[in-house]
Design a protein around this motif. Structure first.
Motif, PDB file in Angstrom:
ATOM      1  N   THR A 122     -10.439   2.634  -5.001  1.00  0.00           N
ATOM      2  CA  THR A 122      -8.998   2.530  -4.789  1.00  0.00           C
ATOM      3  C   THR A 122      -8.691   1.350  -3.874  1.00  0.00           C
ATOM      4  OG1 THR A 122      -6.969   3.798  -4.438  1.00  0.00           O
ATOM      5  CG2 THR A 122      -8.654   3.979  -2.724  1.00  0.00           C
ATOM      6  N   VAL A 128      -8.151   9.137  -9.164  1.00  0.00           N
ATOM      7  CA  VAL A 128      -8.209   7.909  -8.351  1.00  0.00           C
ATOM      8  C   VAL A 128      -8.511   6.685  -9.217  1.00  0.00           C
ATOM      9  CG1 VAL A 128      -9.612   6.750  -6.580  1.00  0.00           C
ATOM     10  CG2 VAL A 128      -8.738   9.061  -6.178  1.00  0.00           C
ATOM     11  N   ASN A 129      -9.273   6.886 -10.273  1.00  0.00           N
ATOM     12  CA  ASN A 129      -9.745   5.852 -11.211  1.00  0.00           C
ATOM     13  C   ASN A 129     -11.096   5.304 -10.756  1.00  0.00           C
ATOM     14  OD1 ASN A 129      -8.601   5.037 -13.743  1.00  0.00           O
ATOM     15  ND2 ASN A 129      -8.854   2.927 -13.085  1.00  0.00           N
ATOM     16  N   ASN A 184      -6.041   0.493  -0.815  1.00  0.00           N
ATOM     17  CA  ASN A 184      -5.060   1.104   0.072  1.00  0.00           C
ATOM     18  C   ASN A 184      -5.127   0.421   1.440  1.00  0.00           C
ATOM     19  OD1 ASN A 184      -3.069   3.041   1.086  1.00  0.00           O
ATOM     20  ND2 ASN A 184      -3.734   4.344  -0.618  1.00  0.00           N
ATOM     21  N   GLN A 203     -11.049  -0.998 -10.335  1.00  0.00           N
ATOM     22  CA  GLN A 203      -9.867  -1.785 -10.011  1.00  0.00           C
ATOM     23  C   GLN A 203     -10.117  -3.205 -10.489  1.00  0.00           C
ATOM     24  OE1 GLN A 203      -6.976  -0.647  -8.667  1.00  0.00           O
ATOM     25  NE2 GLN A 203      -7.772   1.431  -8.396  1.00  0.00           N
ATOM     26  N   THR A 239      -2.259   5.474  -4.280  1.00  0.00           N
ATOM     27  CA  THR A 239      -3.593   5.642  -4.866  1.00  0.00           C
ATOM     28  C   THR A 239      -3.522   6.450  -6.165  1.00  0.00           C
ATOM     29  OG1 THR A 239      -5.016   5.300  -2.950  1.00  0.00           O
ATOM     30  CG2 THR A 239      -5.757   6.948  -4.520  1.00  0.00           C
ATOM     31  N   ASN A 255      -1.757   4.086  -8.807  1.00  0.00           N
ATOM     32  CA  ASN A 255      -2.515   2.827  -8.899  1.00  0.00           C
ATOM     33  C   ASN A 255      -1.609   1.648  -8.547  1.00  0.00           C
ATOM     34  OD1 ASN A 255      -5.361   2.447  -9.380  1.00  0.00           O
ATOM     35  ND2 ASN A 255      -4.791   0.881 -10.869  1.00  0.00           N
ATOM     36  N   CYS A 256      -2.227   0.621  -7.972  1.00  0.00           N
ATOM     37  CA  CYS A 256      -1.444  -0.523  -7.512  1.00  0.00           C
ATOM     38  C   CYS A 256      -1.366  -1.637  -8.542  1.00  0.00           C
ATOM     39  CB  CYS A 256      -1.993  -1.051  -6.189  1.00  0.00           C
ATOM     40  SG  CYS A 256      -3.525  -1.944  -6.363  1.00  0.00           S
ATOM     41  N   THR A 303       0.812  -1.225   0.000  1.00  0.00           N
ATOM     42  CA  THR A 303       0.000   0.000   0.000  1.00  0.00           C
ATOM     43  C   THR A 303       0.844   1.273   0.000  1.00  0.00           C
ATOM     44  OG1 THR A 303      -0.160  -0.097   2.406  1.00  0.00           O
ATOM     45  CG2 THR A 303      -1.938  -1.145   1.158  1.00  0.00           C
TER      46      THR A 303
END
Lengths: 134, 134, 134
Positions: free
Chosen positions: C47, C90-91, C49, C94, A88, A91-92, A42
């Motif tokens: 998101t 943020v988008n 996190n 996911q 965030t 993006n992950c 994270t």
């Protein structure tokens, strides 16, 4: 699912993982489908950006450092809220197209692991989903 | 995989590609699955946002222009580091749900190509992955 | 595709939807594949996190509020351009890996709905794409 191991070298770092991803696709004999590149942390992320001039990566890290200051009166007591915020924003994960065994990236695109709270030992998870029609 | 061709008209521009995507799904007789909308360029991106009032897109471009200045002592000598940074912030792809042949978007959602270093001829890559159970 | 209903409680809010997603995967007996978590709204986002210290979420919302001011001479007359901009940063979705029936998240990762123009009744769409080889 495959786990890649990554060693980051600074608090904020950016590591090219394109070749490792391509090697994985060869290894599993991937043909056509989608590939998830997932960062399970994270305080880090995955991005796609220019693979040619390393100055682009330097500018990206510098920008994020200025836009999200390390100290800014954050509530989180661990002192790494900036790293969570960058995670965030960046993006992950990224989802990539695989076609005829090839990782479909534009000419100048590479896949990068972005570290925001290193140096650390990190992982990247790769999951390939083949086209079900084949 | 399908390649769409796009002509952008300004350095920073935003082009609605929703209809082109829907047409592609009709053409390939897509039923149920996921669709990758991938931008193969490192100074552009793909986003999903409001398809109604064009002022939303104008505000988005203006915000990014202010948040990521064109000139800011960047190291990258090509003078378009701001465009690379915006590409990472916006993301270079979106994954969409396709259900019963329909592109699943919310009532006000459209899919947009965001240009940060135009005007240029650009591409968008579309890859549909059908549900393997069908 | 499954629609989750969510109630947000403030203009800017962050709601943990990890358990609802896990319950859905159990319900449909998901095994191995990819899961899309899609927000059909243009003033909210999804998101991943930290799921431990709630201060991380507080810092994230506070940062976005400072980085994207609510009033900044926007053209869009509805007065929520900041929310649209945050949605792009943020988008709106996911994509998660599902392996052996398990939602593959890192130890500290949770999935969050981010509200930028509430309070409202909202939806999250879940679409699971199984590995076609099974």
């Amino acid at each position: 699912m495959q786990k890649l191991s990554i060693r980051t070298n600074r608090r904020c770092d950016i590591i090219d993982i394109t070749t490792a991803i391509k090697n994985y696709l060869v290894e599993i004999k991937a043909h056509t489908g989608l590939l998830s590149v997932h960062c399970p942390h994270t305080t880090a992320g995955i991005t796609i950006n220019e693979n040619a001039d390393p100055d682009v990566r330097k500018d990206l890290l510098k920008y994020l450092g200025q836009a999200v200051p390390e100290n800014d009166g954050y509530a989180h007591s661990e002192g790494n809220s900036d790293a969570h915020i960058k995670s965030t924003l960046v993006n992950c994960s990224q989802i990539l197209i695989v076609e005829d065994g090839k990782l479909m990236l534009g000419q100048w695109q590479g896949v990068f692991f972005m570290e925001f709270d290193g140096p650390r030992e990190r992982e990247v998870w790769l999951k390939y989903l083949p086209d079900g029609k084949r």
